[in-house]
Enzyme design. Sequence first.
Site, mmCIF file in Angstrom:
data_model
loop_
_atom_site.group_PDB
_atom_site.id
_atom_site.type_symbol
_atom_site.label_atom_id
_atom_site.label_comp_id
_atom_site.label_asym_id
_atom_site.label_seq_id
_atom_site.Cartn_x
_atom_site.Cartn_y
_atom_site.Cartn_z
ATOM 1 N N SER A 145 94.274 51.699 0.545
ATOM 2 C CA SER A 145 94.819 51.149 1.790
ATOM 3 C C SER A 145 96.311 50.945 1.561
ATOM 4 O O SER A 145 96.743 50.802 0.410
ATOM 5 C CB SER A 145 94.160 49.794 2.077
ATOM 6 O OG SER A 145 94.929 49.059 3.007
ATOM 7 N N TYR A 158 91.025 41.318 -0.583
ATOM 8 C CA TYR A 158 91.136 42.735 -0.177
ATOM 9 C C TYR A 158 92.345 43.391 -0.854
ATOM 10 O O TYR A 158 92.244 44.467 -1.431
ATOM 11 C CB TYR A 158 91.266 42.818 1.339
ATOM 12 C CG TYR A 158 91.240 44.232 1.900
ATOM 13 C CD1 TYR A 158 90.039 44.929 2.015
ATOM 14 C CD2 TYR A 158 92.408 44.864 2.320
ATOM 15 C CE1 TYR A 158 90.008 46.221 2.538
ATOM 16 C CE2 TYR A 158 92.384 46.150 2.851
ATOM 17 C CZ TYR A 158 91.178 46.818 2.967
ATOM 18 O OH TYR A 158 91.152 48.099 3.489
HETATM 19 P P1 NAI Z 1 84.057 51.231 8.458
HETATM 20 O O1 NAI Z 1 83.662 49.812 8.488
HETATM 21 O O2 NAI Z 1 83.795 52.094 9.614
HETATM 22 O O3 NAI Z 1 83.462 51.942 7.172
HETATM 23 C C1 NAI Z 1 83.238 51.286 5.966
HETATM 24 C C2 NAI Z 1 82.070 51.956 5.300
HETATM 25 O O4 NAI Z 1 81.845 51.384 4.021
HETATM 26 C C3 NAI Z 1 80.786 51.798 6.113
HETATM 27 O O5 NAI Z 1 80.120 53.026 6.128
HETATM 28 C C4 NAI Z 1 80.013 50.765 5.324
HETATM 29 O O6 NAI Z 1 78.626 50.891 5.456
HETATM 30 C C5 NAI Z 1 80.453 51.134 3.922
HETATM 31 N N1 NAI Z 1 80.160 50.074 2.958
HETATM 32 C C6 NAI Z 1 80.558 48.781 2.963
HETATM 33 N N2 NAI Z 1 80.032 48.138 1.904
HETATM 34 C C7 NAI Z 1 79.293 49.050 1.210
HETATM 35 C C8 NAI Z 1 78.507 49.011 0.048
HETATM 36 N N3 NAI Z 1 78.338 47.883 -0.664
HETATM 37 N N4 NAI Z 1 77.893 50.149 -0.353
HETATM 38 C C9 NAI Z 1 78.034 51.288 0.340
HETATM 39 N N5 NAI Z 1 78.752 51.402 1.463
HETATM 40 C C10 NAI Z 1 79.367 50.277 1.888
HETATM 41 O O7 NAI Z 1 85.618 51.199 8.132
HETATM 42 P P2 NAI Z 1 86.595 52.372 7.688
HETATM 43 O O8 NAI Z 1 87.891 52.047 8.274
HETATM 44 O O9 NAI Z 1 86.020 53.697 7.927
HETATM 45 O O10 NAI Z 1 86.698 52.110 6.107
HETATM 46 C C11 NAI Z 1 86.591 53.124 5.136
HETATM 47 C C12 NAI Z 1 87.546 52.844 3.997
HETATM 48 O O11 NAI Z 1 88.884 52.927 4.472
HETATM 49 C C13 NAI Z 1 87.389 51.443 3.405
HETATM 50 O O12 NAI Z 1 87.480 51.506 1.991
HETATM 51 C C14 NAI Z 1 88.582 50.684 3.962
HETATM 52 O O13 NAI Z 1 88.993 49.630 3.135
HETATM 53 C C15 NAI Z 1 89.604 51.798 4.023
HETATM 54 N N6 NAI Z 1 90.714 51.539 4.937
HETATM 55 C C16 NAI Z 1 90.529 51.423 6.289
HETATM 56 C C17 NAI Z 1 91.603 51.169 7.123
HETATM 57 C C18 NAI Z 1 91.455 51.034 8.605
HETATM 58 O O14 NAI Z 1 92.448 50.673 9.263
HETATM 59 N N7 NAI Z 1 90.324 51.315 9.204
HETATM 60 C C19 NAI Z 1 92.949 51.021 6.583
HETATM 61 C C20 NAI Z 1 93.039 51.178 5.164
HETATM 62 C C21 NAI Z 1 91.960 51.429 4.390
#
Ligand code: NAI
Length: 258
Positions: A145, A158
Amino acid sequence: MARLKTKVALITGSDSGIGRAIAIAYGKEGANVVVTYRSDEEGGKRTTADIIAAGGEAICLQLDVSDEAKVAQVFDEVIQKYGKIDLLVNNAGINGSNVPVAEMDTSTFDRCIKTNLYGSFFCTRAYLQRRKGITSGGNIIFVSSIHEEVNTAGNADYNASKAGVKNFSRSLALELADKNIRVNNIAPGMILTEMNQEAVEDDTVRKEKEQYIPMKRAGKPEDVAQIAVFLASADSDYVTGATYVVDGGLMIHLGQGA
Ligand code: NAI
């Protein structure tokens, strides 16, 4: 295009958001995609069905990345089915607690670090341990991130986890550079997913936040997925240890007007 033909790719947290977009993009590029979900089985199945409907190959498995034993079991299952894993995308993550450090209990801190940092470590180690005897190129991509660098008060859990992910990926890149395994990291800015649910649902909130982004728009999961395709493909053959910031200029804009 089929830049990932014959590759087996496991993407953590591919039931939604960025992970889902990466899984679909990899499917379009010809990879055998292992879609994984923690608890949203329906979401995992939806990603899988969408890949198959577009002519790709995919299977769907439950995987909690913070559960060391489950990680080992899932990686074994994939090896049993395909005989190898070429590409690992450590995407799964959760938001910070928004609790000040003085009031943060250990289980809250643990939860974030266990998912974002330990989860990436568990999956990476499981992947590497199953590559013995495999000489074809390996590839690991992390999703950190901009908060690996940019700090926000109230999100120490985080921000610490994502700074850890960045440094973990760079150390790993050095460890693996002469072993035909590339390691890179993507640092997204504000992307419209469940993690930014308020901005997804409320135009006013989104527009207010977009004012701080030089390109004046929030990112789409596909903006990140295209970089993940590039890093997975031979187009980036000489790239390792890098972090690609995908944020519409947000990170370089910080400090303007100070
Ligand atoms: P999202 O909430 O749609 O996806 C997060 C995913 O991680 C989900 O599929 C969830 O089930 C999974 N997850 C959470 N805990 C888990 C666990 N213990 N085991 C397996 N899966 C788990 O959000 P997004 O945005 O798609 O996030 C994906 C990545 O991108 C994350 O690492 C997040 O920190 C990172 N990110 C997102 C940003 C944003 O603005 N959306 C910005 C910067 C980084």
